[in-house]
Design a protein around this motif. Structure first.
Motif, PDB file in Angstrom:
ATOM      1  N   MET A  67     -10.485   7.071  -3.694  1.00 23.29           N
ATOM      2  CA  MET A  67     -11.869   7.511  -3.881  1.00 23.29           C
ATOM      3  C   MET A  67     -12.466   6.933  -5.154  1.00 23.29           C
ATOM      4  N   THR A  68     -11.621   6.648  -6.142  1.00 23.25           N
ATOM      5  CA  THR A  68     -12.122   6.000  -7.358  1.00 23.25           C
ATOM      6  C   THR A  68     -12.676   4.617  -7.038  1.00 23.25           C
ATOM      7  N   PHE A  69     -11.977   3.860  -6.210  1.00 22.60           N
ATOM      8  CA  PHE A  69     -12.483   2.548  -5.793  1.00 22.60           C
ATOM      9  C   PHE A  69     -13.797   2.692  -5.040  1.00 22.60           C
ATOM     10  N   LEU A  70     -13.897   3.717  -4.186  1.00 23.16           N
ATOM     11  CA  LEU A  70     -15.144   3.962  -3.462  1.00 23.16           C
ATOM     12  C   LEU A  70     -16.268   4.287  -4.427  1.00 23.16           C
ATOM     13  N   SER A  71     -15.959   5.105  -5.439  1.00 29.02           N
ATOM     14  CA  SER A  71     -16.962   5.471  -6.437  1.00 29.02           C
ATOM     15  C   SER A  71     -17.502   4.250  -7.158  1.00 29.02           C
ATOM     16  N   LEU A  72     -16.607   3.319  -7.504  1.00 30.51           N
ATOM     17  CA  LEU A  72     -17.027   2.102  -8.204  1.00 30.51           C
ATOM     18  C   LEU A  72     -17.938   1.241  -7.334  1.00 30.51           C
ATOM     19  N   LEU A  73     -17.779   1.322  -6.026  1.00 31.48           N
ATOM     20  CA  LEU A  73     -18.584   0.513  -5.106  1.00 31.48           C
ATOM     21  C   LEU A  73     -19.992   1.080  -4.920  1.00 31.48           C
ATOM     22  N   ILE A  74     -20.129   2.396  -4.980  1.00 26.79           N
ATOM     23  CA  ILE A  74     -21.413   3.025  -4.651  1.00 26.79           C
ATOM     24  C   ILE A  74     -22.146   3.592  -5.858  1.00 26.79           C
ATOM     25  N   PRO A 137     -13.318   8.755 -12.566  1.00 26.15           N
ATOM     26  CA  PRO A 137     -13.868   7.541 -13.188  1.00 26.15           C
ATOM     27  C   PRO A 137     -15.090   7.799 -14.063  1.00 26.15           C
ATOM     28  N   LEU A 138     -15.968   8.718 -13.655  1.00 23.27           N
ATOM     29  CA  LEU A 138     -17.216   8.911 -14.396  1.00 23.27           C
ATOM     30  C   LEU A 138     -16.998   9.612 -15.727  1.00 23.27           C
ATOM     31  N   GLY A 139     -15.901  10.357 -15.832  1.00 20.63           N
ATOM     32  CA  GLY A 139     -15.598  10.985 -17.109  1.00 20.63           C
ATOM     33  C   GLY A 139     -15.367   9.983 -18.220  1.00 20.63           C
ATOM     34  N   TRP A 140     -15.014   8.753 -17.853  1.00 19.05           N
ATOM     35  CA  TRP A 140     -14.864   7.670 -18.829  1.00 19.05           C
ATOM     36  C   TRP A 140     -16.076   6.745 -18.844  1.00 19.05           C
ATOM     37  N   LEU A 141     -16.710   6.566 -17.702  1.00 12.32           N
ATOM     38  CA  LEU A 141     -17.835   5.636 -17.627  1.00 12.32           C
ATOM     39  C   LEU A 141     -19.058   6.154 -18.372  1.00 12.32           C
ATOM     40  N   ILE A 142     -19.420   7.407 -18.137  1.00  7.43           N
ATOM     41  CA  ILE A 142     -20.637   7.952 -18.744  1.00  7.43           C
ATOM     42  C   ILE A 142     -20.608   7.882 -20.267  1.00  7.43           C
ATOM     43  N   PRO A 143     -19.524   8.332 -20.939  1.00 13.30           N
ATOM     44  CA  PRO A 143     -19.515   8.204 -22.398  1.00 13.30           C
ATOM     45  C   PRO A 143     -19.653   6.766 -22.879  1.00 13.30           C
ATOM     46  N   PHE A 199     -23.513  22.215 -15.364  1.00 13.92           N
ATOM     47  CA  PHE A 199     -23.863  21.592 -16.643  1.00 13.92           C
ATOM     48  C   PHE A 199     -24.367  20.170 -16.444  1.00 13.92           C
ATOM     49  N   VAL A 200     -23.644  19.393 -15.657  1.00 10.13           N
ATOM     50  CA  VAL A 200     -24.039  18.001 -15.410  1.00 10.13           C
ATOM     51  C   VAL A 200     -25.387  17.949 -14.708  1.00 10.13           C
ATOM     52  N   TYR A 201     -25.582  18.815 -13.724  1.00  9.64           N
ATOM     53  CA  TYR A 201     -26.844  18.815 -12.979  1.00  9.64           C
ATOM     54  C   TYR A 201     -28.030  19.123 -13.877  1.00  9.64           C
ATOM     55  N   LEU A 202     -27.844  20.024 -14.846  1.00 13.80           N
ATOM     56  CA  LEU A 202     -28.950  20.453 -15.694  1.00 13.80           C
ATOM     57  C   LEU A 202     -29.134  19.593 -16.940  1.00 13.80           C
ATOM     58  N   PHE A 203     -28.033  19.125 -17.531  1.00 14.22           N
ATOM     59  CA  PHE A 203     -28.129  18.543 -18.870  1.00 14.22           C
ATOM     60  C   PHE A 203     -27.787  17.063 -18.966  1.00 14.22           C
ATOM     61  N   LEU A 204     -27.251  16.466 -17.910  1.00 16.16           N
ATOM     62  CA  LEU A 204     -26.941  15.042 -17.984  1.00 16.16           C
ATOM     63  C   LEU A 204     -28.028  14.247 -17.267  1.00 16.16           C
ATOM     64  N   PRO A 205     -28.822  13.452 -17.987  1.00 22.53           N
ATOM     65  CA  PRO A 205     -29.841  12.635 -17.321  1.00 22.53           C
ATOM     66  C   PRO A 205     -29.204  11.502 -16.529  1.00 22.53           C
ATOM     67  N   GLU A 206     -29.906  11.035 -15.523  1.00 27.56           N
ATOM     68  CA  GLU A 206     -29.400   9.930 -14.708  1.00 27.56           C
ATOM     69  C   GLU A 206     -29.464   8.630 -15.505  1.00 27.56           C
ATOM     70  N   THR A 207     -28.355   7.900 -15.524  1.00 23.66           N
ATOM     71  CA  THR A 207     -28.279   6.653 -16.287  1.00 23.66           C
ATOM     72  C   THR A 207     -28.220   5.422 -15.386  1.00 23.66           C
ATOM     73  N   LYS A 208     -28.429   5.603 -14.099  1.00 23.02           N
ATOM     74  CA  LYS A 208     -28.385   4.471 -13.177  1.00 23.02           C
ATOM     75  C   LYS A 208     -29.474   3.461 -13.514  1.00 23.02           C
ATOM     76  N   ASN A 209     -29.077   2.192 -13.595  1.00 25.34           N
ATOM     77  CA  ASN A 209     -30.003   1.068 -13.842  1.00 25.34           C
ATOM     78  C   ASN A 209     -30.717   1.165 -15.185  1.00 25.34           C
ATOM     79  N   VAL A 210     -30.161   1.901 -16.122  1.00 22.58           N
ATOM     80  CA  VAL A 210     -30.743   1.995 -17.457  1.00 22.58           C
ATOM     81  C   VAL A 210     -29.940   1.111 -18.400  1.00 22.58           C
ATOM     82  N   PRO A 211     -30.525   0.051 -18.974  1.00 19.89           N
ATOM     83  CA  PRO A 211     -29.794  -0.815 -19.903  1.00 19.89           C
ATOM     84  C   PRO A 211     -29.293  -0.023 -21.108  1.00 19.89           C
ATOM     85  N   ILE A 212     -28.133  -0.392 -21.602  1.00 25.80           N
ATOM     86  CA  ILE A 212     -27.549   0.339 -22.715  1.00 25.80           C
ATOM     87  C   ILE A 212     -28.458   0.319 -23.937  1.00 25.80           C
TER      88      ILE A 212
END
Length: 246
Positions: A67-74, A137-143, A199-212
């Motif tokens: 499922m981690t590989f699937l997550s990386l694809l989508i 995977p996202l626990g490491w990617l998001i930070p 917590f994630v739903y309320l306090f984590l903004p979406e970072t998709k397609n946002v340049p660092i």
């Protein structure tokens, strides 16, 4: 190298961004002092909370790896927060159902029938798959995405340290909890899964397609974190102007 990777010669803008970011990184001093500033409160909170939640739900397994590989694809199509939420709901439901089956059919000294044993196995696999899709995977990617250059080293260090700390705590206490709480252990960790999903739903903004390099803008637009993030950028940046000719 950029031309080879992108398959086009039109890479000057990206090259300029990379060179500029490199020059800025050389001017950064006292990252651990900077991360304590009010405007970096959202990043500091995420650096502590995300690895804490991740280790509270930590599991391993082949299903999770798949499922981690699937997550990386989508991930770039669906979005980080959406995958967090989907995986969190799947994990919460699976964990609560396992606890309910254990409490209702196993008890203190009982046993499970073959049918319920298979049901528990399926639910555990569902939990592992949900973790592998989202929090694994996202626990490491998001930070790695949310820290601006001036606090990146400090933020990443805090994330890794908190992750290792709670890995140790969970590993040392899990068997003791299982002996005392029995089926309640699954409800305990399931409760944390529910908390971290909300917590994630309320306090984590979406970072998709946002340049660092523009990640700070999403915090200024968030309904809660914008009260901490100043509109003023007080970071002083000095880099060699010869790179402007790129």
């Amino acid at each position: 190298m950029l031309q080879k990777i992108r398959g086009t010669e039109d890479v000057q803008a990206e090259l300029y961004d990379l060179v500029t970011a490199n020059e800025i990184s050389k001017t950064i001093k006292h990252p651990f002092k900077n991360i304590l500033k009010k405007k970096y409160r959202p990043q500091l909170v995420m650096a502590v909370v995300i690895p804490f939640f991740q280790q509270s739900a930590m599991v391993t397994g082949a299903a999770g790896l798949s499922m981690t590989f699937l997550s990386l694809l989508i991930i770039d199509k669906v979005g980080r927060r959406t995958i967090f939420t989907i995986g969190g709901v799947q994990m919460f439901v699976s964990q609560m159902l396992v606890g309910a089956v254990m409490a209702g059919k196993l008890g203190d000294h009982g046993g499970l029938s073959k049918g319920y044993g298979y049901l528990v196995l399926i639910l555990i696999c569902s939990y592992v798959a949900g973790f592998g899709l989202s929090w694994g995977p996202l626990g490491w990617l998001i930070p790695s995405e949310i820290f601006p250059l001036e606090i990146r080293s400090a933020g990443q260090s805090i994330t890794v340290a908190v992750g290792f700390l709670f890995t140790f705590i969970v590993a040392q206490t899990f068997l003791e909890m299982l002996c005392h709480l029995k089926a309640g252990t699954f409800f305990f960790f399931g409760g944390w899964v529910g908390v971290m999903t909300v917590f994630v739903y309320l306090f984590l903004p979406e970072t998709k397609n946002v340049p660092i390099e523009t990640m700070d803008r999403i915090w200024k637009q968030h309904w809660y974190w914008r009260r901490y993030v100043s509109e003023e950028d007080d970071t002083e940046v000095n880099f060699d102007t010869r790179y402007l000719d790129l």
